[in-house]
Design a protein around this motif. Structure first.
Motif, PDB file in Angstrom:
ATOM      1  N   ASP A 191      91.729  21.324  53.222  1.00  0.00           N
ATOM      2  CA  ASP A 191      90.299  21.207  53.407  1.00  0.00           C
ATOM      3  C   ASP A 191      89.697  20.015  53.889  1.00  0.00           C
ATOM      4  O   ASP A 191      88.302  19.841  53.821  1.00  0.00           O
ATOM      5  N   GLY A 192      90.721  19.068  53.997  1.00  0.00           N
ATOM      6  CA  GLY A 192      90.106  17.648  54.535  1.00  0.00           C
ATOM      7  C   GLY A 192      89.825  16.603  53.282  1.00  0.00           C
ATOM      8  O   GLY A 192      89.217  15.580  53.703  1.00  0.00           O
ATOM      9  N   ASP A 193      90.241  16.940  52.155  1.00  0.00           N
ATOM     10  CA  ASP A 193      89.902  15.760  51.103  1.00  0.00           C
ATOM     11  C   ASP A 193      90.606  14.628  51.536  1.00  0.00           C
ATOM     12  O   ASP A 193      91.870  14.707  51.676  1.00  0.00           O
ATOM     13  N   PRO A 194      89.994  13.404  51.558  1.00  0.00           N
ATOM     14  CA  PRO A 194      90.745  12.402  52.206  1.00  0.00           C
ATOM     15  C   PRO A 194      91.644  11.596  51.468  1.00  0.00           C
ATOM     16  O   PRO A 194      92.945  11.228  51.781  1.00  0.00           O
ATOM     17  N   ALA A 195      91.510  11.844  50.055  1.00  0.00           N
ATOM     18  CA  ALA A 195      92.795  11.424  49.234  1.00  0.00           C
ATOM     19  C   ALA A 195      93.960  12.147  49.171  1.00  0.00           C
ATOM     20  O   ALA A 195      95.101  11.535  49.355  1.00  0.00           O
ATOM     21  N   ALA A 196      93.879  13.368  49.378  1.00  0.00           N
ATOM     22  CA  ALA A 196      94.966  14.412  49.565  1.00  0.00           C
ATOM     23  C   ALA A 196      95.712  14.321  50.824  1.00  0.00           C
ATOM     24  O   ALA A 196      96.913  14.410  50.988  1.00  0.00           O
ATOM     25  N   LEU A 197      94.630  14.043  51.832  1.00  0.00           N
ATOM     26  CA  LEU A 197      95.310  13.786  53.101  1.00  0.00           C
ATOM     27  C   LEU A 197      96.218  12.647  53.244  1.00  0.00           C
ATOM     28  O   LEU A 197      97.275  12.421  53.703  1.00  0.00           O
ATOM     29  N   ASP A 198      95.768  11.474  52.494  1.00  0.00           N
ATOM     30  CA  ASP A 198      96.482  10.271  52.286  1.00  0.00           C
ATOM     31  C   ASP A 198      97.977  10.549  51.582  1.00  0.00           C
ATOM     32  O   ASP A 198      98.859  10.187  51.949  1.00  0.00           O
ATOM     33  N   VAL A 199      97.729  11.251  50.496  1.00  0.00           N
ATOM     34  CA  VAL A 199      99.108  11.669  49.643  1.00  0.00           C
ATOM     35  C   VAL A 199     100.207  12.635  50.649  1.00  0.00           C
ATOM     36  O   VAL A 199     101.450  12.111  50.922  1.00  0.00           O
ATOM     37  N   VAL A 200      99.607  13.470  51.357  1.00  0.00           N
ATOM     38  CA  VAL A 200     100.349  14.492  52.244  1.00  0.00           C
ATOM     39  C   VAL A 200     100.908  13.296  53.447  1.00  0.00           C
ATOM     40  O   VAL A 200     102.123  13.438  53.670  1.00  0.00           O
ATOM     41  N   ASP A 201     100.294  12.483  53.673  1.00  0.00           N
ATOM     42  CA  ASP A 201     100.654  11.622  54.824  1.00  0.00           C
ATOM     43  C   ASP A 201     101.865  10.711  54.287  1.00  0.00           C
ATOM     44  O   ASP A 201     102.803  10.355  55.027  1.00  0.00           O
ATOM     45  N   ARG A 202     101.644  10.261  53.081  1.00  0.00           N
ATOM     46  CA  ARG A 202     102.784   9.361  52.427  1.00  0.00           C
ATOM     47  C   ARG A 202     104.078  10.066  52.310  1.00  0.00           C
ATOM     48  O   ARG A 202     104.857   9.559  52.586  1.00  0.00           O
ATOM     49  N   VAL A 203     103.823  11.416  51.727  1.00  0.00           N
ATOM     50  CA  VAL A 203     105.112  12.343  51.612  1.00  0.00           C
ATOM     51  C   VAL A 203     105.669  12.605  53.072  1.00  0.00           C
ATOM     52  O   VAL A 203     106.742  12.380  53.016  1.00  0.00           O
ATOM     53  N   ALA A 204     104.880  12.621  54.004  1.00  0.00           N
ATOM     54  CA  ALA A 204     105.591  12.979  55.326  1.00  0.00           C
ATOM     55  C   ALA A 204     106.135  12.082  56.019  1.00  0.00           C
ATOM     56  O   ALA A 204     107.189  12.044  56.350  1.00  0.00           O
ATOM     57  N   ARG A 205     105.615  10.594  55.561  1.00  0.00           N
ATOM     58  CA  ARG A 205     106.292   9.598  56.238  1.00  0.00           C
ATOM     59  C   ARG A 205     107.587   9.212  55.572  1.00  0.00           C
ATOM     60  O   ARG A 205     108.506   8.914  56.192  1.00  0.00           O
ATOM     61  N   THR A 206     107.623   9.264  54.350  1.00  0.00           N
ATOM     62  CA  THR A 206     108.860   9.119  53.520  1.00  0.00           C
ATOM     63  C   THR A 206     109.782  10.215  53.875  1.00  0.00           C
ATOM     64  O   THR A 206     111.054   9.788  54.067  1.00  0.00           O
ATOM     65  N   PHE A 207     109.302  11.404  54.021  1.00  0.00           N
ATOM     66  CA  PHE A 207     110.469  12.501  54.507  1.00  0.00           C
ATOM     67  C   PHE A 207     110.798  11.989  55.945  1.00  0.00           C
ATOM     68  O   PHE A 207     112.151  12.015  56.200  1.00  0.00           O
ATOM     69  N   ALA A 208     110.086  11.684  57.046  1.00  0.00           N
ATOM     70  CA  ALA A 208     110.305  11.355  58.193  1.00  0.00           C
ATOM     71  C   ALA A 208     111.307  10.337  58.133  1.00  0.00           C
ATOM     72  O   ALA A 208     112.237  10.214  59.124  1.00  0.00           O
ATOM     73  N   GLU A 209     111.027   9.071  57.453  1.00  0.00           N
ATOM     74  CA  GLU A 209     111.874   8.124  57.436  1.00  0.00           C
ATOM     75  C   GLU A 209     113.112   8.388  56.853  1.00  0.00           C
ATOM     76  O   GLU A 209     114.046   7.757  57.429  1.00  0.00           O
ATOM     77  N   ALA A 210     113.522   9.041  56.073  1.00  0.00           N
ATOM     78  CA  ALA A 210     114.652   9.644  55.355  1.00  0.00           C
ATOM     79  C   ALA A 210     115.343  10.540  56.407  1.00  0.00           C
ATOM     80  O   ALA A 210     116.693  10.073  56.451  1.00  0.00           O
ATOM     81  N   VAL A 211     115.018  11.429  57.245  1.00  0.00           N
ATOM     82  CA  VAL A 211     115.529  12.128  58.084  1.00  0.00           C
ATOM     83  C   VAL A 211     115.936  11.559  59.333  1.00  0.00           C
ATOM     84  O   VAL A 211     116.743  12.149  60.237  1.00  0.00           O
ATOM     85  N   ALA A 212     115.037  10.492  59.753  1.00  0.00           N
ATOM     86  CA  ALA A 212     115.081   9.946  61.346  1.00  0.00           C
ATOM     87  C   ALA A 212     116.358   9.501  61.548  1.00  0.00           C
ATOM     88  O   ALA A 212     116.797   9.856  62.645  1.00  0.00           O
ATOM     89  N   PRO A 213     117.168   8.753  60.657  1.00  0.00           N
ATOM     90  CA  PRO A 213     118.513   8.309  61.118  1.00  0.00           C
ATOM     91  C   PRO A 213     119.501   9.359  61.333  1.00  0.00           C
ATOM     92  O   PRO A 213     120.215   9.433  62.248  1.00  0.00           O
ATOM     93  N   SER A 214     119.277  10.518  60.472  1.00  0.00           N
ATOM     94  CA  SER A 214     120.098  11.886  60.862  1.00  0.00           C
ATOM     95  C   SER A 214     119.765  12.444  62.348  1.00  0.00           C
ATOM     96  O   SER A 214     120.363  13.151  62.836  1.00  0.00           O
TER      97      SER A 214
END
Lengths: 387, 387
Positions: free
Chosen positions: A295-318
């Protein structure tokens, strides 16, 4: 021409019978012998002999003869007898046990499910027995006919010995010889496999190439499938939940892996509550956090971005080491949809050379059970068609 | 018994000929037909026919008959004619090109090497042609007899199309159609492969299971080999040099990957100089840093530990996802020996569930060339024995 050796003849006969069986399996409905001659490139006497053998062993069934349009002999038609070798699949989790029976064509004949109400392996084994009984009865299959049993369970599994080596989510589970327990009722092979691996097999069905299939809910696991085959490596491939994000404190050990403790469904809800804001203060679960972000909630978008970054950093080496064609995400978090997928894609583009395709699984339910039935069927067919 | 179809007969004949060829290849010296009957389980007429076919095509050679001890007919003996299908391997680097010729048994008939003195692809192609010419002459093999050419080169390679897609260390290299250039001289298949992948094939030779073979010098790459086969994934598997260590600034881009810029041989020397201290101030290269650490110099030990931790953190996620049986390290940094290996092992134990075996490669030189010859031979044999 050289004299033929009996061993060579036997091999040739098995090749021919397997070719006829595979042709019937892949055909669309009952087939006539004439069609099988065309499909296999074998002579009519060879096809006839193979069909007779397969009717005898019960793998094919004969259909009412169709009168020939030319007024000649009615043509014999055969089809696969799916019930010749039905398979049983089990998805054993800490809260629920699901059992399913499928026929040789992969059609699910029955699926039953029971909750696990008490702790303790005695109760769990009783639930397994009950749900199995029910599934077999519903499918009208006796235990003696089952051609293979495949079981999915959390934890680290020794696939060859069929033992659960490490399963913190089901206390006492690793001390049980599950294969021995089930062999008492079934005369066939019994396989045990990690549940994320089976889900990966289900997701990878019909796909070529290298696939990293991620199960993302409260727990976080993955399976690696290469050209349709599960990659096991030394034994515990796909354990992405145990990747340690930078700055993670390894001392908060509760049996879960560092990555699942950081971005599992529960952790996502906690992150959102900590971030606060009108929508997030009341978010009951990860689904509501993703809905707020969509829905565009900025705080929620920020949380999703942090979760996505942590996931991407974890799988990028693989991604760099394994170079998968695709990463497919299943499980509760997969319901987040595009808002999470887009954010992960953006971070992976930054962290890898050629990012793989990123998809959400379209298998809604029973992914582990579907994988268990898939594994059982693959083995039964591989054995039957082996030459 | 069923009438036999001509196609089935041809298949059976190829299976038999392949079985006889494989038996001769695996035998220790020339073998008699009687021995081949025993080794293959085929009848004598079938073996005789296969041997005649293989003598005709040049894959086997006949030896002087041994008089029979029973006074009967002298026994015919045959062995593999290694020169029936020799292969050419090339290791093309920014500074040196190495060429080698091997026979069917894997014996290296010649190895030659030339420096690359000027920049530019025209000069590099001329060096490739010259070193190839020399190797063929030294091995006494004509270009027309070569059964397969395999080339190792840095960068990202499209193995199927045989094109170099990305090779920052050799400017202009990705614009050359290397396969086309070599096909003009050779009538056989020409394969191009990433050099770290070929080194991995060489290291993995004769080993089962999943292997992560790391090349660690100025550059840092790896190859994944699963049960003797190179894992390519979507195309660029093994690119560990591009893993980004936490806190790394992605903006210092010079064509090298983030991890090689952080812990490649050059970076290790720089780290040591920055650390300072009696031994490290004068360290000329990474080898001297490792020597100081082996002697117990505290500052050097600290540098080695930081390098080992960065390496372990970079590969730990892939250890969890791929579950390799072993990580084998080759290249200049491998000469560091136990002091580095022990430190990496300690960090991997902390970061993974079941750390893989950690080894240094015992292949001293020509690892990439050995891998190129290996790949070429594997393909030639696979094609010849395919049934």
């Amino acid at each position: 021409m050289a004299e033929r050796h009996p061993q060579g003849t036997r091999v040739l006969r098995r090749i021919n019978t397997a070719a006829v069986l595979a042709a019937v399996r892949d055909a669309d409905g009952p087939v006539r012998l004439t069609e099988l001659v065309e499909l296999t490139g074998l002579t009519r006497p060879t096809v006839t002999q193979a069909v007779e053998e397969l009717l005898d062993s019960g793998w094919l069934q004969q259909h009412a003869a169709e009168p020939s349009s030319l007024g000649g002999r009615p043509a014999v038609r055969v089809s696969l007898n799916g019930r010749a070798a039905p398979v049983l699949g089990l998805d054993v989790g800490p809260h629920t046990v699901t059992a399913g029976v499928a026929d040789l064509a992969g059609e699910q004949l029955a699926v039953t499910r029971k909750p696990v109400r008490r702790k303790g392996t005695t109760h769990l084994l009783a639930v397994i027995d009950a749900v199995t009984e029910e599934a077999l009865a519903a499918a009208d299959v006796t235990a003696g006919r089952v051609a293979m049993v495949a079981i999915g369970t959390p934890g680290i599994v020794d696939g060859e010995k069929g033992r659960v080596l490490f399963a913190p989510s089901i206390p006492g589970w690793s001390s049980i010889d599950l294969v021995d327990h089930l062999r008492a009722r079934f005369r066939c092979a019994v396989g045990v496999e990690n549940d994320a691996n089976l889900a990966a097999l289900a997701v990878a069905h019909g796909r070529d190439g290298t696939l990293l299939a991620v199960q993302w809910g409260e727990r976080l696991g993955a399976g690696v499938v290469i050209d349709g085959r599960l990659h096991r490596g030394a034994g515990e491939a796909g354990e992405i939940g145990f990747i340690r994000p930078p700055g993670h404190n390894p001392r908060d050990d509760d049996g879960r892996g560092p990555l699942e403790r950081t971005i599992g469904a529960e952790a996502i809800t906690a992150l959102a509550r900590a971030a606060g804001g009108a929508r997030l203060d009341t978010a009951a679960d990860a689904a509501e956090v993703f809905a707020a972000a969509a829905d565009g909630d900025p705080a929620a978008l920020d949380v999703v971005d942090r979760v996505a970054r942590t996931f991407a950093e974890a799988v990028a080496p693989s991604v760099l080491v394994l170079s998968p064609h695709a990463i497919v995400i299943s499980g509760g978090v997969a319901r987040a949809g595009a808002v999470l997928l887009d954010a992960i894609r953006r971070h992976l583009e930054d962290l890898t050379l050629t990012p793989p395709a990123l998809e959400l699984s379209d298998l809604a339910e029973h992914t582990v059970l579907t994988g268990a039935l898939r594994m059982a069927l693959d083995r039964v067919w591989r054995q039957r068609l082996a030459t």
